[in-house]
Design a protein around this motif. Structure first.
Motif, PDB file in Angstrom:
ATOM      1  N   ARG A 141       7.290  -1.722   7.073  1.00  0.00           N
ATOM      2  CA  ARG A 141       7.130  -0.509   6.283  1.00  0.00           C
ATOM      3  C   ARG A 141       8.375  -0.297   5.449  1.00  0.00           C
ATOM      4  O   ARG A 141       9.452  -0.785   5.782  1.00  0.00           O
ATOM      5  CB  ARG A 141       6.942   0.699   7.208  1.00  0.00           C
ATOM      6  N   TRP A 179       0.851  -1.202   0.000  1.00  0.00           N
ATOM      7  CA  TRP A 179       0.000   0.000   0.000  1.00  0.00           C
ATOM      8  C   TRP A 179       0.876   1.237   0.000  1.00  0.00           C
ATOM      9  O   TRP A 179       1.772   1.369   0.842  1.00  0.00           O
ATOM     10  CB  TRP A 179      -0.903  -0.005   1.237  1.00  0.00           C
ATOM     11  N   HIS A 190       3.809  -6.878  12.081  1.00  0.00           N
ATOM     12  CA  HIS A 190       3.036  -6.312  10.973  1.00  0.00           C
ATOM     13  C   HIS A 190       3.112  -4.788  10.962  1.00  0.00           C
ATOM     14  O   HIS A 190       3.307  -4.165   9.914  1.00  0.00           O
ATOM     15  CB  HIS A 190       1.588  -6.788  11.099  1.00  0.00           C
ATOM     16  N   GLY A 191       2.992  -4.174  12.149  1.00  0.00           N
ATOM     17  CA  GLY A 191       3.006  -2.712  12.217  1.00  0.00           C
ATOM     18  C   GLY A 191       4.351  -2.127  11.826  1.00  0.00           C
ATOM     19  O   GLY A 191       4.437  -0.965  11.407  1.00  0.00           O
ATOM     20  N   VAL A 204       3.376   0.678   3.006  1.00  0.00           N
ATOM     21  CA  VAL A 204       2.834   0.119   4.239  1.00  0.00           C
ATOM     22  C   VAL A 204       2.298  -1.268   3.942  1.00  0.00           C
ATOM     23  O   VAL A 204       1.657  -1.477   2.916  1.00  0.00           O
ATOM     24  CB  VAL A 204       1.691   1.020   4.767  1.00  0.00           C
ATOM     25  N   LYS A 237      -3.432  -0.147  -3.514  1.00  0.00           N
ATOM     26  CA  LYS A 237      -3.184  -1.226  -2.572  1.00  0.00           C
ATOM     27  C   LYS A 237      -3.403  -2.537  -3.295  1.00  0.00           C
ATOM     28  O   LYS A 237      -4.319  -2.660  -4.096  1.00  0.00           O
ATOM     29  CB  LYS A 237      -4.126  -1.123  -1.376  1.00  0.00           C
ATOM     30  N   GLN A 238      -2.569  -3.505  -3.011  1.00  0.00           N
ATOM     31  CA  GLN A 238      -2.756  -4.822  -3.603  1.00  0.00           C
ATOM     32  C   GLN A 238      -2.306  -5.872  -2.609  1.00  0.00           C
ATOM     33  O   GLN A 238      -1.204  -5.794  -2.081  1.00  0.00           O
ATOM     34  CB  GLN A 238      -1.946  -4.938  -4.902  1.00  0.00           C
ATOM     35  N   ASP A 239      -3.174  -6.828  -2.346  1.00  0.00           N
ATOM     36  CA  ASP A 239      -2.755  -7.956  -1.513  1.00  0.00           C
ATOM     37  C   ASP A 239      -1.708  -8.771  -2.266  1.00  0.00           C
ATOM     38  O   ASP A 239      -1.812  -8.955  -3.478  1.00  0.00           O
ATOM     39  CB  ASP A 239      -3.952  -8.856  -1.197  1.00  0.00           C
ATOM     40  N   ALA A 287      -0.518  -3.738   4.599  1.00  0.00           N
ATOM     41  CA  ALA A 287      -1.880  -3.501   5.092  1.00  0.00           C
ATOM     42  C   ALA A 287      -2.640  -4.794   5.346  1.00  0.00           C
ATOM     43  O   ALA A 287      -3.855  -4.781   5.391  1.00  0.00           O
ATOM     44  CB  ALA A 287      -2.646  -2.627   4.106  1.00  0.00           C
ATOM     45  N   GLU A 288      -1.960  -5.911   5.499  1.00  0.00           N
ATOM     46  CA  GLU A 288      -2.677  -7.142   5.843  1.00  0.00           C
ATOM     47  C   GLU A 288      -1.951  -7.766   7.014  1.00  0.00           C
ATOM     48  O   GLU A 288      -0.730  -7.953   6.957  1.00  0.00           O
ATOM     49  CB  GLU A 288      -2.687  -8.094   4.635  1.00  0.00           C
ATOM     50  N   LEU A 289      -2.701  -8.069   8.068  1.00  0.00           N
ATOM     51  CA  LEU A 289      -2.095  -8.644   9.275  1.00  0.00           C
ATOM     52  C   LEU A 289      -1.208  -9.824   8.889  1.00  0.00           C
ATOM     53  O   LEU A 289      -1.675 -10.787   8.291  1.00  0.00           O
ATOM     54  CB  LEU A 289      -3.187  -9.115  10.226  1.00  0.00           C
ATOM     55  N   CYS A 290       0.096  -9.723   9.192  1.00  0.00           N
ATOM     56  CA  CYS A 290       1.026 -10.748   8.721  1.00  0.00           C
ATOM     57  C   CYS A 290       1.867 -11.313   9.845  1.00  0.00           C
ATOM     58  O   CYS A 290       2.783 -12.085   9.603  1.00  0.00           O
ATOM     59  CB  CYS A 290       1.903 -10.194   7.599  1.00  0.00           C
TER      60      CYS A 290
END
Lengths: 558, 274
Positions: B250, B206, B246-247, B237, B213-215, B239-242
């Motif tokens: 970046r 993202w 995850h946070g 960023v 944005k793309q998964d 943007a999918e819980l991984c």
């Protein structure tokens, strides 16, 4: 109305096989009213657990670095928060809680169609809730993959917690299916003779629609979670790309249940509001027939919109177009309901009770959530904000600003029915004020965060978002504080509240046409046949002699 | 003389619409727009914001007005008017939202098309479709089924970049220059084609300033195209819980002028033997 008929006969003291004192609330009681209150109180206990978990999240997010709990614990907390709030608080309370209490009254029955199944459905909830929460203490901790449990992440995080999560959700889903079957059977088959479907109070229609969704969609989730657990414990490869599985298939199956789950949470709330507004506005529910059709339209549309949760997961373009249009069209029947509620208010004589004010706050906040929902349905819009705090803000406006506000409105409305005592209105309005301010302070800024680059489910974030996150955390703190006046009110009034009488709101729906609290089989004597549950204003308003003019007297004659 | 209520309603309605338009045009809720499709996105956003503002304020106003105007006075225990419905009104508030929603749907379809979202990805379908295990890099569009969302493809002067998302970082590889980097560097004005893949769990790529944005899904070769417009340094960023970090997953995308980008390539390219 037939309210006065029931007063004449004396209650016959009959020996009961069920416990009768407060102990019955801890027993395997078959009385739908006891079960309803069991659901509501149990739901509230889990609401405090879920709220405490939300407190952990908002405390962690008060600073941009991960400093309050470890990152693993943070992911467990957000997973438990979502699961507890959905499966242990909102779904059981608006369906099982108010459904069990009210539906038999509304159809004129003395209990639900399957009382024993009903008790089983409730008693599945506390153990599965405790199982879910206790998974925090097992080796590796609770599930860490969010309430969506997307593989492959859910296949790689500690297995014990994930399996306990699956077991708990399966049990809760089972409970929900039992409840759904029971509601359908009660509404369709247990109506008293002469009571037509189109005479039922709107909450019956909402519960019928909801139960259809529960029975159609929940088994899909159960099947999916069983496959997921096989992937974890038996190393099958249904959703494991390393073994030739496909993770997007899981997302389709999961959302095939979990989008309808939103309607399982909001349709009963729509029904409850439709009961509360006419009573406190002293007007018939506006547009009964269109309300019924819009509930059924929401049920049908709700089943064919699930892929809007997957616009960034690589779905084919035609599918995105279809799901955009289908999703956006849910706004039409939902809009009809909102316009009808406003028309119910219009030219009424509104008693500004706490129940009424919570319902009005619900209308405004849900409209906001609905507007952001229509925006999210648009693929290009969603691509930017999918999986961000915009979505977090949106769905909290739907499930908290919508459903939880209605739960509070319903407690204020039906508390005199449950206990025979009135709640304290000033305390109730303090509760309302704190909740409205806290809620909007907490969740409105989250839309901005999402638009500007903060993804959801993170323990750390860009420092430029610190101030807005702190505002949001202050709002969460206010929401926590707002439950205090509510608790004091509910507990204190149970012992010291003024006597309510049987029908303090002068309502016409059948649950009020008996004593408060009602006797074990709901009515002494025959149940009243209520063909017009919203017949307010029909009795012919007496003319106020102080202000009447001659013309009024003439025109008011039939 | 009293002003007729119809005129007051009309004036209030007009003021509301003007206020909605003002909010949409002058209140900035979005981050900087730095790619060619971001202004297209912002157009849609403005339309949605205008309609949303008018609706929300209108309904809030009506509810609050009703609460004040129709509140029950002290000692009043009368009922309201026994109005049970009005077919014309019901038709009105069914038809108007339906038309608005349909308009928004068609408009957003148009926006999506302009952003390149409706391009079919499986045009070259002569190759076997889903060789999920054997994702190759060379010419993905000819080899495998491609997944993806937004982005206009097929331009000649395209800059391919291979992106690998893993717990918890993005790795960028420029196949033509054989550069591997932890940051994405792109020039302005030249289309970039990201070929994304993930090997462990689902991530999402993202860039808020690009509105993209793309998964990135394990087992699915995914393509995302964009053209940067404005030099600068923007966040990437996940943007999918991984997972736990995850946070912290970046990175940056640095957008250069074409000249600066050439010198970055020269500076960063590994020495070749020839």
């Amino acid at each position: 109305m037939t309210a006065s008929l029931t007063q004449t006969r004396e209650p016959s003291p009959a020996p009961s096989l069920q416990p009768t004192g407060w102990l019955r609330y801890l027993s395997f009681s078959l009385d739908h009213k006891v079960i309803g209150l069991q659901y509501i109180v149990c739901g509230f206990l889990f609401y405090f657990v879920g709220g405490a978990l939300a407190g952990v999240i908002r405390t962690e997010l008060a600073t941009p670095i991960s400093d309050f709990v470890s990152r693993e614990v943070y992911n467990q907390v957000l997973t438990l928060h979502g699961t507890v709030m959905i499966f242990l608080w909102i779904v059981p309370v608006v369906n099982g809680g108010f459904g069990n209490y009210l539906i038999p009254f509304y159809v004129g029955a003395r209990d639900m169609a399957f009382p024993r199944l009903n008790a089983v459905a409730f008693w599945m909830i506390p153990p599965s809730g405790l199982l879910l929460i206790s998974s925090y203490f097992v080796h590796g901790g609770a599930a860490q993959s969010g309430w969506t449990a997307y593989p492959p992440l859910s296949l790689t995080t500690p297995a014990t917690g994930q399996i306990l999560w699956i077991l708990s959700v399966l049990l809760l889903g089972g409970s929900s299916i039992f409840g759904g079957i029971n509601f359908i059977a009660t509404i369709v088959k247990f109506r008293q003779p002469g009571l037509k479907l189109m005479m039922l109070p709107m909450y019956c229609w909402a519960m019928l629609g909801t139960s259809i969704l529960v029975v159609l969609a929940t088994p899909v989730l159960a099947g999916t979670l069983i496959l997921l657990s096989l992937d974890i414990v038996a190393h099958t490869g249904f959703f494991n790309p390393g073994l030739g599985g496909n993770v997007v298939v899981y997302q389709h199956l999961f959302w095939f249940y979990s989008h309808p789950a939103v309607y399982i949470m909001v349709l009963p709330a729509f029904g409850l509001v439709s009961e509360i507004l006419p009573v406190h506005a002293r007007k018939p529910l506006f547009g009964y027939v269109t309300m019924v059709y819009s509930i059924m339209a929401i049920v049908i549309l709700g089943l064919i919109v699930w892929a809007h949760h997957m616009f960034t997961s690589g779905t084919p373009p035609w599918m995105r177009l279809f799901f955009t249009i289908a999703t956006a069209f849910i706004a039409v029947p939902t809009g009809i309901k909102f316009f009808n509620w406003i028309a119910t208010l219009w030219q009424g004589r509104l008693a500004l009770t706490t129940a009424m004010l919570f319902s009005c706050a619900f209308i405004i906040q849900f409209v906001f959530g609905g507007i952001t929902g229509v925006a999210l349905a648009q693929v290009p819009f969603d691509v930017h904000v999918h999986d961000t705090y915009f979505v977090v803000g949106h769905f909290h406006y739907i499930v908290y600003g919508g459903t939880v506000f209605v739960i509070f409105a319903s407690i204020y409305h039906w508390y005199p029915k449950f206990t025979g005592r009135l709640l304290n209105e000033p305390l109730g309005q303090l509760h309302l004020l704190l909740t409205v301010i806290g809620f909007n302070l907490c969740f409105a800024p989250q839309h901005w965060l999402g638009l500007n680059g903060m993804p959801r489910r993170v323990a750390e974030y860009d420092p430029s978002f610190t101030v807005v996150n702190q505002i949001s955390s202050v709002g969460a703190l206010m929401m926590a504080i707002s439950t205090l006046p509510f608790l004091i009110n509910v507990i204190g009034s149970a012992f010291r509240g003024p006597r309510a009488g049987d029908n303090p709101w002068r309502a016409l729906t059948p649950e009020w046409l008996t004593t408060s609290p009602p006797p074990v089989e709901n009515w002494r004597g025959a149940p009243p046949l209520v063909k017009e549950p919203y017949g307010y204003g029909h009795s012919g308003n007496p003319i106020d002699l102080q202000t009447a003019r001659g013309r009024d007297l003439w025109t008011s004659q039939p | 003389m009293r002003i007729p209520p119809a005129i007051i309603t009309l004036v209030l309605g007009m003021m509301l619409v003007l206020f909605g338009l003002w909010v949409a045009n002058d209140v900035s809720l979005l981050p900087e727009s730095a790619s060619l499709n971001a202004p297209v996105y912002d157009e849609l956003f403005k339309v949605l914001l205008a309609i949303g503002t008018v609706l929300l304020l209108g309904i809030t106003g009506i509810v609050i007005y009703s609460l004040v105007r129709f509140r029950r006075r002290q000692g009043d225990s009368l009922d309201g008017e026994p109005i049970e419905g009005n077919l014309a009104l019901e038709l009105f508030w069914t038809a108007v939202p339906a038309v608005v929603v349909l308009f928004i749907g068609i408009y957003s379809y148009d926006i999506y098309d302009r952003m390149g979202g409706m391009q079919s990805l499986s045009m070259h379908d002569h190759a076997p479709r889903e060789q999920l295990a054997s994702v190759r890099h060379a010419e993905p569009s000819d080899q495998d089924r491609l997944w993806g969302g937004i982005g206009i493809r097929g331009s000649a002067d395209v800059l391919p970049v291979e992106v690998t998302a893993l717990q918890f970082a993005f790795i960028f590889h420029y196949p033509e220059q054989n550069i591997t980097s932890g940051e994405l560097h792109v020039p302005t004005g030249r289309p970039v084609e990201l070929r994304l893949r993930a090997n462990d769990v689902i991530h999402a790529f993202w860039v808020p300033q690009f509105r993209l944005k793309q998964d990135v899904i394990p087992g699915q070769q995914t393509v995302l195209s964009f053209t940067a417009r404005k030099p600068g340094d923007y966040p990437i960023v996940c943007a999918e819980l991984c997972g736990p970090y995850h946070g912290g997953m970046r990175s940056h995308v640095v957008v250069h002028n074409p000249d600066d980008f050439s010198s970055w390539l020269e500076k960063t390219a590994p020495p070749t033997l020839s």
